[in-house]
Design an enzyme around this catalytic site. Structure first.
Site, PDB file in Angstrom:
ATOM      1  N   HIS A 102     -20.158 -12.182  14.613  1.00 39.63           N
ATOM      2  CA  HIS A 102     -19.512 -10.875  14.745  1.00 39.63           C
ATOM      3  C   HIS A 102     -20.576  -9.901  15.266  1.00 39.63           C
ATOM      4  CE1 HIS A 102     -17.329 -12.727  11.310  1.00 39.63           C
ATOM      5  NE2 HIS A 102     -16.273 -12.078  11.752  1.00 39.63           N
ATOM      6  N   ASP A 105     -23.020  -8.727  12.649  1.00 39.39           N
ATOM      7  CA  ASP A 105     -23.906  -9.762  12.101  1.00 39.39           C
ATOM      8  C   ASP A 105     -25.284  -9.737  12.741  1.00 39.39           C
ATOM      9  OD1 ASP A 105     -21.651 -10.672  10.745  1.00 39.39           O
ATOM     10  OD2 ASP A 105     -21.258 -12.299  12.164  1.00 39.39           O
ATOM     11  N   GLU A 233      -7.145 -16.091  14.798  1.00 36.13           N
ATOM     12  CA  GLU A 233      -7.386 -16.924  13.619  1.00 36.13           C
ATOM     13  C   GLU A 233      -6.364 -16.588  12.535  1.00 36.13           C
ATOM     14  OE1 GLU A 233     -10.953 -17.486  10.373  1.00 36.13           O
ATOM     15  OE2 GLU A 233     -11.493 -17.334  12.490  1.00 36.13           O
ATOM     16  N   GLU A 269      -8.617 -22.285  10.594  1.00 32.81           N
ATOM     17  CA  GLU A 269      -9.565 -22.497   9.502  1.00 32.81           C
ATOM     18  C   GLU A 269      -8.896 -23.303   8.403  1.00 32.81           C
ATOM     19  OE1 GLU A 269     -11.747 -19.895   6.058  1.00 32.81           O
ATOM     20  OE2 GLU A 269     -12.014 -19.208   8.126  1.00 32.81           O
ATOM     21  N   HIS A 272      -7.864 -21.270   5.295  1.00 33.96           N
ATOM     22  CA  HIS A 272      -6.727 -20.396   5.582  1.00 33.96           C
ATOM     23  C   HIS A 272      -5.429 -21.193   5.607  1.00 33.96           C
ATOM     24  CE1 HIS A 272      -9.397 -17.193   7.778  1.00 33.96           C
ATOM     25  NE2 HIS A 272      -9.785 -17.433   6.542  1.00 33.96           N
ATOM     26  N   ASP A 308     -10.155 -17.569  -0.796  1.00 40.00           N
ATOM     27  CA  ASP A 308     -10.909 -18.167   0.309  1.00 40.00           C
ATOM     28  C   ASP A 308     -12.342 -18.423  -0.133  1.00 40.00           C
ATOM     29  OD1 ASP A 308     -11.391 -19.047   2.847  1.00 40.00           O
ATOM     30  OD2 ASP A 308     -11.245 -17.106   3.819  1.00 40.00           O
ATOM     31  N   ASP A 310     -14.490 -20.754   1.052  1.00 34.16           N
ATOM     32  CA  ASP A 310     -15.384 -21.067   2.181  1.00 34.16           C
ATOM     33  C   ASP A 310     -16.485 -22.056   1.805  1.00 34.16           C
ATOM     34  OD1 ASP A 310     -14.090 -19.512   4.110  1.00 34.16           O
ATOM     35  OD2 ASP A 310     -15.149 -17.701   3.504  1.00 34.16           O
TER      36      ASP A 310
END
EC number: 5.3.1.5
Length: 437
Positions: A102, A105, A233, A269, A272, A308, A310
């Site tokens: 991003h 980031d 996404e 994802e 997701h 989520d 991850d």
């Protein structure tokens, strides 16, 4: 300073399934040819900036636990540069080809739109240099339109057009940066493109604005000559209660509404998918059927938690089913497997970053080997083809022929006194085939 954070680690290499080296690949042999393609080209692995280099190890109950050198003090130009250097050095040590980011980031913190653009531009200059130095490439870029308080009610779907315009500025710059850096895709994740309460929300206005925003992004892609793929996404909720890009099928309907179904694909994802009540392989199969499978964010959720998490993928069985769908779709064109995954909050050592990625990479590579074996064996696909063979026959073709009406088909059923013979779906046999490889 930052690159030295990984100085004690050698480049990760393939050593085979019998290796006891914690810093070696057991299944990811990038030059191994499977189904006519190198494993590296099948999988196109990428490391994400946000979880791996930006997250401090915090959660809603406690402060960050990580002591990465670039996270000490404010995220000024010095620390931002150190973070970028560490990231590209790490990707090279893993010996994978790509990374993702991003805008926020990779840049120093900034106040105001002018300072924001200047800080991001400085970061892009540095990333271009680092890509050449480390021989790495950008799988995709994106703009963070959910983190700053201005986006508390979304960006494209915000009630305030000034916020929409701020978001447009970020996306313009991030898309142009992705183009400049040779990125293969550009991603839009609408984390706050949704709502929490219907009482204060005009869904019609928000969806029209969302469609307008996406149309503008596609238009700008063509204006600047970006040849990569625009990706959405899907995610059903979190952080908002109701998100407009709920799942792949919802996204496709949205794209059709605005005439964008040939312009935009999905970045799916795993976590997701499960949050939306689907399996990962379902979402991939749906995207394949609709012709919009673009890229994948590799991770997993926790079956006992409804959020989520991850985590790094670690189930070869589950990923074999996903790899079957990817292979059937013809594999990636521009996309790849981006590790949208993070080490656990107690995994505070630099070594843990390697363990997480090595484990995820080997899991996916192992799944590819198994899926390829199933494809080459042919039994599963042959059974599926036989099960639907009637649609290639006279009646199946008649049903789809131009000019055939509902009454025509009904009359055939009556005239032939049709009495369909039931046939077993053989689900258990199919499951046994999967477990044999």
């Amino acid at each position: 300073m930052s690159a030295d954070y990984f100085a004690d680690f050698q480049t990760v290499r393939y050593e085979g399934p019998d290796s006891d080296n914690d810093f070696a690949y057991r299944w990811y042999d990038k030059d191994r040819v499977i189904l006519g393609k190198r494993m590296e080209d099948h999988l196109r692995f990428a490391v994400c900036m946000w979880h791996t280099f930006c997250w401090p190890g915090s959660d809603v109950f406690g402060a960050g636990t990580f002591t990465r050198p670039w996270l000490q003090g404010p995220m000024d130009a010095r620390n931002a540069a150190a973070k970028r250097e560490a990231a590209l050095a790490f990707v090279e040590k893993l010996d994978v080809p790509f990374y993702c980011f991003h805008d926020v980031d990779v840049m120093a913190e900034a106040e105001g739109i002018g300072e924001f653009r200047s800080s991001f531009a400085e970061a892009v200059d540095h990333l271009e240099e680092l890509q050449g130095k480390h021989g790495r490439k950008l799988l995709w870029g994106t703009a963070n339109l959910f983190g700053h308080p201005r986006y508390m009610a979304g960006a494209a779907t915000n009630p305030d057009p000034e916020v929409f315009a701020w978001g447009a500025s970020q996306v313009r710059d991030a898309l142009e940066a992705t183009h400049r850096l040779g990125g293969a895709n550009y991603v839009l994740w609408g984390g706050r493109e949704g709502y929490d309460s219907i009482l204060n929300t005009e869904i019609g206005i928000e969806q029209e604005n969302f469609g307008r925003f996406l149309s503008l992004v596609v238009d700008h892609k063509h204006r600047i000559g970006f040849k990569g793929t625009i990706l959405i996404e899907p995610k059903p909720h979190e952080p908002t209660k109701h998100q407009y890009d709920f799942d792949t099928q919802t996204v496709f309907g949205f794209l059709k509404r605005f005439g964008l179904e040939s312009e935009v694909k999905v970045n799916i994802e795993a976590n997701h998918a499960t949050l939306s009540g689907h399996t990962f392989e379902h979402e991939l199969a749906m995207a394949r059927a609709l012709g919009i499978l673009g890229s994948i964010d590799a991770n997993r959720g926790d079956h006992q938690n409804g959020w989520d998490t991850d985590q790094f993928p670690n189930s070869v069985e589950e990923l074999t089913l996903a790899m079957l769908e990817l292979i059937r779709a013809g594999g990636f064109t521009d996309g790849g497997f981006n590790f949208d995954a993070k080490v656990r909050r107690q995994s505070i050592d630099a070594a843990d970053l390697f363990h997480g990625h090595i484990g995820g990479i080997d899991t996916i590579a192992h799944a590819l080997v198994k899926a390829a074996a199933l494809i080459e064996d042919g039994k599963l696909d042959a059974f599926r083809a036989e099960r639907y063979a009637g649609w290639q026959g006279e009646l199946g073709r008649k049903i789809h022929a131009d000019g055939t009406t509902l009454a025509d088909i009904a009359d055939i059923a009556v005239a032939r006194d049709l009495a369909p013979v039931r046939r077993s779906g053989r689900q258990e046999w199919c499951e046994n085939l999967i477990n044999r490889v």
